[in-house]
Motif scaffolding. Structure first.
Motif, PDB file in Angstrom:
ATOM      1  N   PRO A  43      31.740  48.750  32.206  1.00 56.17           N
ATOM      2  CA  PRO A  43      32.063  48.669  30.776  1.00 56.17           C
ATOM      3  C   PRO A  43      33.262  47.770  30.487  1.00 56.17           C
ATOM      4  CG  PRO A  43      32.563  50.859  31.655  1.00 56.17           C
ATOM      5  CD  PRO A  43      31.785  50.132  32.701  1.00 56.17           C
ATOM      6  N   VAL A  44      34.268  47.775  31.359  1.00 55.77           N
ATOM      7  CA  VAL A  44      35.454  46.950  31.112  1.00 55.77           C
ATOM      8  C   VAL A  44      35.086  45.467  31.199  1.00 55.77           C
ATOM      9  CG1 VAL A  44      37.749  46.327  31.983  1.00 55.77           C
ATOM     10  CG2 VAL A  44      37.064  48.723  31.896  1.00 55.77           C
ATOM     11  N   PHE A  45      34.270  45.085  32.205  1.00 53.83           N
ATOM     12  CA  PHE A  45      33.863  43.681  32.331  1.00 53.83           C
ATOM     13  C   PHE A  45      32.957  43.289  31.168  1.00 53.83           C
ATOM     14  CE2 PHE A  45      31.340  40.095  33.746  1.00 53.83           C
ATOM     15  CZ  PHE A  45      32.314  39.258  34.265  1.00 53.83           C
ATOM     16  N   GLN A  46      32.046  44.199  30.786  1.00 51.51           N
ATOM     17  CA  GLN A  46      31.131  43.923  29.671  1.00 51.51           C
ATOM     18  C   GLN A  46      31.919  43.665  28.389  1.00 51.51           C
ATOM     19  OE1 GLN A  46      27.828  43.845  30.437  1.00 51.51           O
ATOM     20  NE2 GLN A  46      27.480  42.939  28.422  1.00 51.51           N
ATOM     21  N   LYS A  47      32.949  44.468  28.175  1.00 51.30           N
ATOM     22  CA  LYS A  47      33.791  44.324  26.978  1.00 51.30           C
ATOM     23  C   LYS A  47      34.514  42.968  26.986  1.00 51.30           C
ATOM     24  CE  LYS A  47      37.985  46.425  25.042  1.00 51.30           C
ATOM     25  NZ  LYS A  47      39.103  45.865  25.785  1.00 51.30           N
ATOM     26  N   MET A  48      35.086  42.607  28.167  1.00 49.29           N
ATOM     27  CA  MET A  48      35.783  41.311  28.268  1.00 49.29           C
ATOM     28  C   MET A  48      34.810  40.159  28.022  1.00 49.29           C
ATOM     29  SD  MET A  48      38.529  41.564  31.396  1.00 49.29           S
ATOM     30  CE  MET A  48      37.306  41.778  32.675  1.00 49.29           C
ATOM     31  N   THR A  73      37.282  37.005  29.638  1.00 54.63           N
ATOM     32  CA  THR A  73      37.254  36.957  31.114  1.00 54.63           C
ATOM     33  C   THR A  73      38.072  35.757  31.596  1.00 54.63           C
ATOM     34  OG1 THR A  73      35.224  35.669  31.049  1.00 54.63           O
ATOM     35  CG2 THR A  73      34.977  38.047  31.316  1.00 54.63           C
ATOM     36  N   SER A  74      38.581  35.863  32.809  1.00 59.95           N
ATOM     37  CA  SER A  74      39.411  34.783  33.356  1.00 59.95           C
ATOM     38  C   SER A  74      38.540  33.583  33.714  1.00 59.95           C
ATOM     39  CB  SER A  74      40.144  35.274  34.601  1.00 59.95           C
ATOM     40  OG  SER A  74      40.880  34.229  35.198  1.00 59.95           O
ATOM     41  N   LYS A  75      39.026  32.385  33.367  1.00 63.83           N
ATOM     42  CA  LYS A  75      38.305  31.147  33.728  1.00 63.83           C
ATOM     43  C   LYS A  75      38.694  30.673  35.132  1.00 63.83           C
ATOM     44  CE  LYS A  75      36.424  30.729  29.606  1.00 63.83           C
ATOM     45  NZ  LYS A  75      36.723  32.099  29.169  1.00 63.83           N
ATOM     46  N   ALA A  76      39.863  31.067  35.604  1.00 60.50           N
ATOM     47  CA  ALA A  76      40.340  30.638  36.929  1.00 60.50           C
ATOM     48  C   ALA A  76      41.072  31.798  37.592  1.00 60.50           C
ATOM     49  CB  ALA A  76      41.263  29.433  36.786  1.00 60.50           C
ATOM     50  N   PRO A  77      40.313  32.804  38.074  1.00 63.43           N
ATOM     51  CA  PRO A  77      40.959  34.015  38.601  1.00 63.43           C
ATOM     52  C   PRO A  77      41.895  33.766  39.784  1.00 63.43           C
ATOM     53  CG  PRO A  77      38.553  34.078  38.902  1.00 63.43           C
ATOM     54  CD  PRO A  77      38.852  32.920  38.021  1.00 63.43           C
ATOM     55  N   LEU A  78      41.558  32.806  40.654  1.00 60.08           N
ATOM     56  CA  LEU A  78      42.428  32.546  41.812  1.00 60.08           C
ATOM     57  C   LEU A  78      43.787  32.006  41.366  1.00 60.08           C
ATOM     58  CD1 LEU A  78      39.969  30.928  44.399  1.00 60.08           C
ATOM     59  CD2 LEU A  78      40.863  33.252  44.391  1.00 60.08           C
ATOM     60  N   THR A  79      43.761  31.025  40.451  1.00 58.23           N
ATOM     61  CA  THR A  79      45.012  30.449  39.953  1.00 58.23           C
ATOM     62  C   THR A  79      45.828  31.501  39.216  1.00 58.23           C
ATOM     63  OG1 THR A  79      43.852  28.362  39.677  1.00 58.23           O
ATOM     64  CG2 THR A  79      45.975  28.576  38.550  1.00 58.23           C
ATOM     65  N   GLU A  80      45.145  32.293  38.421  1.00 56.39           N
ATOM     66  CA  GLU A  80      45.837  33.305  37.619  1.00 56.39           C
ATOM     67  C   GLU A  80      46.427  34.410  38.501  1.00 56.39           C
ATOM     68  OE1 GLU A  80      44.828  35.983  33.681  1.00 56.39           O
ATOM     69  OE2 GLU A  80      43.541  34.271  34.141  1.00 56.39           O
ATOM     70  N   ALA A  81      45.672  34.790  39.532  1.00 56.49           N
ATOM     71  CA  ALA A  81      46.125  35.891  40.395  1.00 56.49           C
ATOM     72  C   ALA A  81      47.266  35.470  41.318  1.00 56.49           C
ATOM     73  CB  ALA A  81      44.956  36.425  41.216  1.00 56.49           C
ATOM     74  N   PHE A  82      47.175  34.248  41.863  1.00 53.12           N
ATOM     75  CA  PHE A  82      48.134  33.869  42.902  1.00 53.12           C
ATOM     76  C   PHE A  82      49.038  32.698  42.508  1.00 53.12           C
ATOM     77  CE2 PHE A  82      44.086  35.246  44.955  1.00 53.12           C
ATOM     78  CZ  PHE A  82      44.503  36.550  45.203  1.00 53.12           C
ATOM     79  N   GLY A  83      48.745  32.067  41.363  1.00 51.26           N
ATOM     80  CA  GLY A  83      49.557  30.937  40.917  1.00 51.26           C
ATOM     81  C   GLY A  83      50.657  31.352  39.960  1.00 51.26           C
ATOM     82  N   LYS A  84      50.615  32.588  39.475  1.00 52.45           N
ATOM     83  CA  LYS A  84      51.650  33.106  38.570  1.00 52.45           C
ATOM     84  C   LYS A  84      52.493  34.123  39.340  1.00 52.45           C
ATOM     85  CE  LYS A  84      49.037  32.488  34.280  1.00 52.45           C
ATOM     86  NZ  LYS A  84      48.437  33.163  33.102  1.00 52.45           N
ATOM     87  N   TRP A  85      53.801  33.929  39.319  1.00 53.40           N
ATOM     88  CA  TRP A  85      54.685  34.760  40.128  1.00 53.40           C
ATOM     89  C   TRP A  85      54.555  36.235  39.786  1.00 53.40           C
ATOM     90  CZ3 TRP A  85      56.704  35.700  44.428  1.00 53.40           C
ATOM     91  CH2 TRP A  85      57.748  36.622  44.580  1.00 53.40           C
TER      92      TRP A  85
END
Length: 541
Positions: free
Chosen positions: A218-223, A229-241
């Motif tokens: 449900p959370v993903f469906q809502k996003m 939803t994130s367009k660049a999950p790797l950059t967002e997860a590990f590129g932001k301190w």
């Protein structure tokens, strides 16, 4: 505070049970696959590493086991990204298909005797595929279940996933024990070991069918509907301190300690019984299985408790208890499982008296070294092969081995071997653990304590990791620290611990590794790990 969106998407109780059952059953199957390899390490050594010496072959087999762990963080990155971009459910199905196919293929591999060095290389290749798939599996299952769970019950709901690793190991144990008993050891070692891998095809079919019935979380469906939803999950997860800092805290302040406690309690304990205490393989499997039956419900107990008092105190207490109790617990295990070995050690300790400059480390990854160039190497090689604990003493003179008060001079390998065996027998060192002398009740009690420590650290970990990270990058961000912790810190534990034992001669030396990592986790966790059990699940930043 529960958001109105989360309430709107809250699924019915019936579908919540289905979600837990489907996610857990699929993950049980994947762990069954992965554990088969560990349980059959001795047979796989003979089948695929038969061209190398025994000690090196066993360490190489453990390293091939660890190859599946080495790539798990990369699987976490690949499938975590897909899970945050495309959805939780479809990513599930891909990881399961890969896992099942590579496991089935292990059962078909030709042996070293048939095709030589290509056999172990193909085996490691299949292990790498398994590791990649498993890297995407756990984060998906934990995220999927947590995003279906009501507020205040995420620890309880996700704790069922935490039972899957143990249930998978238990299923593998049952299949292996059943086939060994039915076929006999000779037939099982010759070809029967392939059957547990081939039987996994049936489990794969059932698990895929069950997972195809599921809806998206449900959370993903809502996003997805809101376009957030994130367009660049790797950059967002590990590129932001801000997020990377949380990844590091999760790894060092929770997961690394959880991983070494888990692998010590379930894997190292089994290897320790078989290889060091010389308990019969089938008996060791049964003893571990009994401890798992007793301990497994406590995954859910501690998951439920973490909804009441928090995730952090339970996980860090488990790590601290492990660091304090491992030496006394494994000492008691030696006394209970193989008292003759414990008594011989106390009565007639073995020491290698030699110049340290003439001693090699007893580990040869290529398997070509015979360790017979110096007296020290001859002695240590023979003792390591026999599984005899020893201490090192320095001397500038000629090397000797002391078995209690008996001195054995080292001239060449043949004469030393001829003198060592009767000296060890006279001092009471057993070739194998005597079942009549084993205190089975005490062994099971000690193994159960080890499993209970596992349930403390592992029961609440999924809920903690899910709550720690924003929903738009959750699959990616939680999968990486989980699989670096469990893939690298935990997965390499048997190999590291056995190499430490072989190098030092001290059967307890390998315990320093999990104790050190667990202690580090307690310190980092106390200082930096936030408590998460009252957080809302659908925060996006």
């Amino acid at each position: 505070m529960e958001s109105t969106a989360a309430v709107a998407y809250a699924p019915s109780r019936e579908s919540q049970v289905k979600v837990i059952a489907a996610s857990s059953l699929g993950t049980v199957f994947e762990w069954y696959d992965f554990y088969l390899y560990g349980l059959l390490a001795t047979i796989i050594t003979a089948q695929f590493f038969s061209g190398v010496n025994e000690t090196t072959g066993f360490i190489l087999a453990l390293a091939a086991f660890a190859a599946g762990f080495a790539v798990r963080p990369f699987g976490a990155l690949v499938f975590g990204r897909i899970g945050d971009l495309v959805g939780r459910k479809n990513t599930f199905l891909v990881t399961m298909g890969l896992m099942g196919a590579s496991t089935f293929a292990v059962g078909l591999l030709p042996s070293y005797a048939s095709i030589g060095v290509a056999a172990p290389l193909m085996l490691v290749g299949l292990r790498l595929i398994q590791g990649l798939a498993l890297g995407g599996e756990y984060g998906g299952a934990a995220t999927y279940v947590a995003e279906h769970a009501p507020e205040g019950k995420r620890g309880f709901y996700t704790s069922f996933i935490q039972t899957t690793a143990t249930l998978g190991l238990f299923a593998a144990l049952l299949v292996v024990i059943g086939l060994r008993t039915w076929m006999g050891e000779a037939a099982f070692a010759a070809w029967g070991w392939r059957l547990p891998f081939l039987l996994s095809a049936i489990l794969l079919g059932v698990s895929l069918w069950i997972r195809l019935q599921l809806q998206e979380s449900p959370v993903f469906q809502k996003m997805k509907e809101e376009g957030t939803t994130s367009k660049a999950p790797l950059t967002e997860a590990f590129g932001k301190w801000r997020n990377l800092r949380l990844v590091l805290i999760a790894l060092l302040g929770a997961v690394a300690g959880q991983a070494v406690v888990w692998y010590t309690g379930q894997f190292y304990a089994l290897f320790y019984l078989e290889r060091i205490l010389k308990v019969d393989g089938g008996t060791a499997n049964v003893l571990i299985a009994i401890a798992l039956i007793i301990g497994t419900p406590f995954f859910v107990v501690f998951g439920w408790l973490s909804d009441k008092i928090g995730r952090k105190p339970i996980i860090l207490t488990g790590c601290a208890l492990a660091a304090i109790l491992y030496f006394p617990l494994f000492g008691a295990l030696t006394e209970a499982a193989n008292p003759a070995l414990a008594h011989a050690q106390a009565r007639a300790p073995v020491s290698v008296v030699a110049n340290p400059a003439t001693c090699s480390v007893q580990f040869d990854p290529i398997g070509k070294t015979t360790f017979d160039k110096t007296g020290c190497d001859i002695a240590k090689s023979a003792l390591a092969k026999a599984g005899i604990p020893y201490v090192n003493e320095e001397t500038p003179g000629d090397p000797v081995v002391m078995v209690g008060e008996v001195q054995i001079d080292i001239h060449d390998k043949a004469s030393f071997d001829a003198m060592l065996t009767p000296a060890l027998e006279a001092a009471g060192y057993p070739l194998k653990a005597d079942p009549a002398q084993t205190n089975t009740v005490m062994v099971v009690a000690i193994l159960t304590v080890l499993v209970l420590l596992v349930t403390m650290v592992y029961g609440p970990i999924a809920a903690l990791l899910v709550e720690l990270f924003p929903s738009r990058i959750r699959y990616t961000a939680m999968s990486l620290p989980y699989h670096i912790g469990n893939g690298w810190f935990g997965g390499f534990l048997p190999t590291i611990a056995f190499a430490m034992v072989a190098a030092s001669g001290d059967i307890y030396a390998g315990l320093w590794y999990p104790i050190g990592v667990a202690a580090l986790t307690v310190v980092v966790g106390l200082l930096f790990l936030p408590e998460t059990f009252k957080r809302s699940i659908d925060h996006q930043h």
